[in-house]
Design a protein around this motif. Structure first.
Motif, PDB file in Angstrom:
ATOM      1  N   ASP A  25       0.869  -1.198  -0.027  1.00  0.00           N
ATOM      2  CA  ASP A  25       0.081  -0.070  -0.021  1.00  0.00           C
ATOM      3  C   ASP A  25       0.874   1.362  -0.006  1.00  0.00           C
ATOM      4  O   ASP A  25       0.740   2.377  -0.822  1.00  0.00           O
ATOM      5  CB  ASP A  25      -1.069   0.074   1.226  1.00  0.00           C
ATOM      6  N   ALA A  26       1.781   1.066   0.629  1.00  0.00           N
ATOM      7  CA  ALA A  26       2.737   2.220   0.900  1.00  0.00           C
ATOM      8  C   ALA A  26       3.552   2.653  -0.496  1.00  0.00           C
ATOM      9  O   ALA A  26       3.687   3.675  -0.661  1.00  0.00           O
ATOM     10  CB  ALA A  26       3.974   2.107   2.072  1.00  0.00           C
ATOM     11  N   GLU A  28       2.570   1.618  -3.311  1.00  0.00           N
ATOM     12  CA  GLU A  28       1.398   2.065  -4.390  1.00  0.00           C
ATOM     13  C   GLU A  28       1.216   3.634  -4.295  1.00  0.00           C
ATOM     14  O   GLU A  28       1.312   4.134  -5.247  1.00  0.00           O
ATOM     15  CB  GLU A  28       0.268   1.217  -4.043  1.00  0.00           C
ATOM     16  N   ARG A  29       1.259   4.036  -3.094  1.00  0.00           N
ATOM     17  CA  ARG A  29       1.112   5.642  -2.805  1.00  0.00           C
ATOM     18  C   ARG A  29       2.131   6.250  -3.565  1.00  0.00           C
ATOM     19  O   ARG A  29       1.960   7.593  -3.584  1.00  0.00           O
ATOM     20  CB  ARG A  29       0.761   5.866  -1.383  1.00  0.00           C
ATOM     21  N   THR A  32       2.128   7.244  -9.515  1.00  0.00           N
ATOM     22  CA  THR A  32       1.034   8.114 -10.336  1.00  0.00           C
ATOM     23  C   THR A  32      -0.151   6.996 -10.455  1.00  0.00           C
ATOM     24  O   THR A  32       0.137   5.692 -10.413  1.00  0.00           O
ATOM     25  CB  THR A  32       1.466   8.627 -11.427  1.00  0.00           C
ATOM     26  N   GLU A  33      -1.387   7.407 -10.494  1.00  0.00           N
ATOM     27  CA  GLU A  33      -2.582   6.802 -10.859  1.00  0.00           C
ATOM     28  C   GLU A  33      -2.339   5.958 -12.118  1.00  0.00           C
ATOM     29  O   GLU A  33      -2.854   4.762 -12.190  1.00  0.00           O
ATOM     30  CB  GLU A  33      -3.578   7.584 -10.884  1.00  0.00           C
ATOM     31  N   ARG A  49      -1.510   0.915 -11.471  1.00  0.00           N
ATOM     32  CA  ARG A  49      -0.810   0.686 -10.126  1.00  0.00           C
ATOM     33  C   ARG A  49      -1.086  -0.920  -9.794  1.00  0.00           C
ATOM     34  O   ARG A  49      -0.477  -1.510  -9.238  1.00  0.00           O
ATOM     35  CB  ARG A  49      -1.070   1.452  -8.908  1.00  0.00           C
ATOM     36  N   ARG A  53       0.875  -3.986  -8.861  1.00  0.00           N
ATOM     37  CA  ARG A  53       0.622  -4.872  -7.437  1.00  0.00           C
ATOM     38  C   ARG A  53       0.704  -6.116  -7.633  1.00  0.00           C
ATOM     39  O   ARG A  53       0.974  -6.960  -6.846  1.00  0.00           O
ATOM     40  CB  ARG A  53      -0.549  -3.900  -6.719  1.00  0.00           C
ATOM     41  N   ARG A 118       6.272  11.389  -7.487  1.00  0.00           N
ATOM     42  CA  ARG A 118       5.675  10.115  -7.679  1.00  0.00           C
ATOM     43  C   ARG A 118       6.227   9.409  -8.901  1.00  0.00           C
ATOM     44  O   ARG A 118       6.780   9.964  -9.684  1.00  0.00           O
ATOM     45  CB  ARG A 118       4.024  10.236  -8.224  1.00  0.00           C
TER      46      ARG A 118
END
Length: 142
Positions: A25-26, A28-29, A32-33, A49, A53, A118
């Protein structure tokens, strides 16, 4: 004063630490989208993303103790190039090869493009041949 290349290399180091610790999660943040992944063997880049993942989770499931050693890293402009060594124990299915319990080690050369703060794009070249050879059922255990 911190330069953009220094900030960009720090961003990649942070992302690798998050992946290594299992905090996808971290990681992925930090993307960029519309993150773009260029993967060897695919005719077109993968976008999103969620695709990143899925691939990363597959590696973590197969090699839960995966460590990521940054051998070299440098940034120029909005690009960061990284030489990595991955190590781990084959504890889950990977590429249709059941867990062998073998320790593996393989390298990767990766280039990233950073947009703002990002990660926007990656080109990865992991030594998959070496990895598959290490877990192949045809390889005798030593």
């Amino acid at each position: 004063m911190t330069t953009a290349p220094e900030q960009n290399t720090a961003l990649l180091r942070t992302a690798y630490r998050a992946v290594e610790s299992g905090d996808l999660d971290a990681a992925e943040r930090l993307m960029t989208e519309d993150f773009i992944a260029h993967v060897p063997g695919l005719p077109e880049p993968l976008v999103g993303r969620d695709v990143w993942r899925l691939g990363t989770q597959t590696m973590k499931d197969a090699f839960p103790d995966l460590t990521i050693n940054v051998k070299d890293i440098f940034g120029v402009g909005d690009k960061v190039t990284v030489l990595l060594r991955f190590e781990g124990t084959h504890r889950g299915t990977f590429q249709q090869i059941e867990a062998t319990g073998r320790r593996v080690r393989f390298d990767s050369i990766e280039v990233y493009r950073v947009e703002g703060d990002r990660i926007a794009e990656e080109w990865v070249a992991p030594d998959m041949l070496s990895l598959i050879q290490q877990i192949s059922p045809a390889v005798a255990d030593h």
